[in-house]
Design an enzyme around this catalytic site. Structure first.
Site, short mmCIF file in Angstrom:
data_model
loop_
_atom_site.label_atom_id
_atom_site.label_comp_id
_atom_site.label_asym_id
_atom_site.label_seq_id
_atom_site.Cartn_x
_atom_site.Cartn_y
_atom_site.Cartn_z
N ASN A 9 -14.52 -4.25 -18.82
CA ASN A 9 -15.94 -4.35 -19.19
C ASN A 9 -16.37 -5.77 -18.88
OD1 ASN A 9 -18.43 -4.39 -20.39
ND2 ASN A 9 -17.67 -4.34 -22.50
N TRP A 10 -17.08 -5.90 -17.77
CA TRP A 10 -17.46 -7.25 -17.33
C TRP A 10 -18.59 -7.85 -18.15
CZ3 TRP A 10 -17.57 -6.86 -11.21
CH2 TRP A 10 -16.25 -6.87 -10.74
N LYS A 11 -19.30 -7.01 -18.90
CA LYS A 11 -20.46 -7.48 -19.66
C LYS A 11 -21.47 -8.13 -18.69
CE LYS A 11 -17.33 -7.80 -23.49
NZ LYS A 11 -16.99 -8.35 -24.78
N HIS A 92 -21.57 0.07 -27.12
CA HIS A 92 -20.72 -1.11 -27.30
C HIS A 92 -21.27 -1.93 -28.47
CE1 HIS A 92 -18.84 -5.00 -26.63
NE2 HIS A 92 -17.90 -4.34 -25.95
N GLU A 94 -21.75 -4.96 -28.88
CA GLU A 94 -22.75 -5.98 -28.52
C GLU A 94 -24.13 -5.34 -28.38
OE1 GLU A 94 -20.56 -7.57 -25.20
OE2 GLU A 94 -19.08 -8.34 -26.62
N SER A 210 -9.51 -8.04 -27.25
CA SER A 210 -8.51 -9.04 -26.85
C SER A 210 -7.23 -8.41 -26.27
CB SER A 210 -8.19 -9.97 -28.01
OG SER A 210 -9.37 -10.66 -28.42
N GLY A 231 -12.36 -6.69 -21.96
CA GLY A 231 -13.41 -7.63 -21.58
C GLY A 231 -12.86 -8.80 -20.79
N GLY A 232 -12.58 -9.89 -21.50
CA GLY A 232 -12.17 -11.15 -20.86
C GLY A 232 -11.11 -11.01 -19.79
P1 PGA Z 1 -12.36 -8.54 -25.01
O1 PGA Z 1 -13.63 -7.56 -24.99
O2 PGA Z 1 -11.25 -7.86 -24.26
O3 PGA Z 1 -12.83 -9.78 -24.31
O4 PGA Z 1 -12.01 -8.76 -26.44
C1 PGA Z 1 -13.48 -6.18 -25.21
C2 PGA Z 1 -14.80 -5.47 -25.13
O5 PGA Z 1 -15.83 -6.03 -25.55
O6 PGA Z 1 -14.87 -4.33 -24.65
#
Ligand code: PGA
Length: 248
Positions: A9-11, A92, A94, A210, A231-232
């Protein structure tokens, strides 16, 4: 037998040039019969991603539930369908926290995506305050009760549900394997309560929060964790490649 699905998930990250470079570096590694790998990227990168994806599946990160109309800045499901998008992340945390997504709108999005044959990756998960108060199970069940309302058992069986504790997202503070497995099991149990055994056995449940190359294998070894939303660690070619290589 559920086929694992690991999606980045690149956001709000990466432009078209960066998307092209990433897919050129990573897509070849993602060829696997045992698992599905994919990337969720900003709307503006979808065309480039789709053009360069032979093995990776491509996901949008959001959609609107109406087909067209006065919704400035929004993108509809038929627009994604026309592009050839096959997956879409919805709900999500966010988006729930910052952009007003609710279980009700997420449910409408899920229904519209299913109608278009696009697989929803539906996210649920509790805040740190809820976790500390011992409310994780309650929140997970409530979010699913709302977000998965009035769907068909077969449709739910074909979806992806991501359990993402908000306190673990982008914090480096990943949930322990026990917590992740326990909560993914609660997700499966709630699907069972709503749509029966077959849907619960079929639905793919991801853990997110994470996830990194050094912890992916232990998550994937859990019986109720069928994948990850990342994500990251999906932003760097080398870390996402490592995640693929460790799980394919
Ligand atoms: P993260 O993000 O791996 O950076 O914790 C996960 C996500 O928001 O899907």
């Amino acid at each position: 037998m559920r086929k694992p699905i690991i999606v980045g998930n690149w956001k709000m990250n990466k432009n078209n040039a960066e998307t092209k470079a990433f897919f050129e570096a990573v897509d070849g590694v993602a060829a696997s019969e045992n698992a599905t790998y994919g990337i969720g990227c900003p709307f503006t990168d979808l065309r480039t991603a789709l053009d360069h994806a032979k093995n990776l599946v491509v996901a949008a990160e959001n959609c609107h539930f109406e087909d067209s109309g006065a919704f400035t800045g929004e993108v509809s499901v038929p627009m994604l369908e026309e592009m050839g998008v096959k997956y879409c992340i919805i709900g999500h945390s966010e988006r729930r926290e910052m952009f007003g997504d609710t279980d009700e709108t997420v449910n409408k999005k899920a229904k519209r995506l299913i109608k278009a044959g696009i697989t929803p990756i539906l996210c649920v998960g509790e805040t740190e305050a809820d976790y500390d108060a011992g409310n994780s199970e309650k929140v997970i069940r409530e979010e699913l009760a709302g977000s998965l309302a009035d769907l068909c058992p077969k449709c739910v069986g074909e979806m992806v549900i991501a359990y993402e504790p908000i306190w673990a997202i982008g914090t480096g503070k990943s949930a322990s394997v026990e917590i992740a497995e326990n909560c993914c099991k609660i997700v499966r149990d709630q699907v069972k309560a709503m749509y029966g055994e077959e849907a619960a056995e079929k639905v793919c449940i991801q853990y997110g929060g994470s996830v990194k190359p050094n912890n992916i294998v232990e998550y994937m070894a859990q019986p109720d964790i069928d994948g990850a939303l990342i994500g990251g660690a999906s932003l760097k070619e080398d870390s996402f490649t490592e995640i693929i290589e460790k799980t394919k």
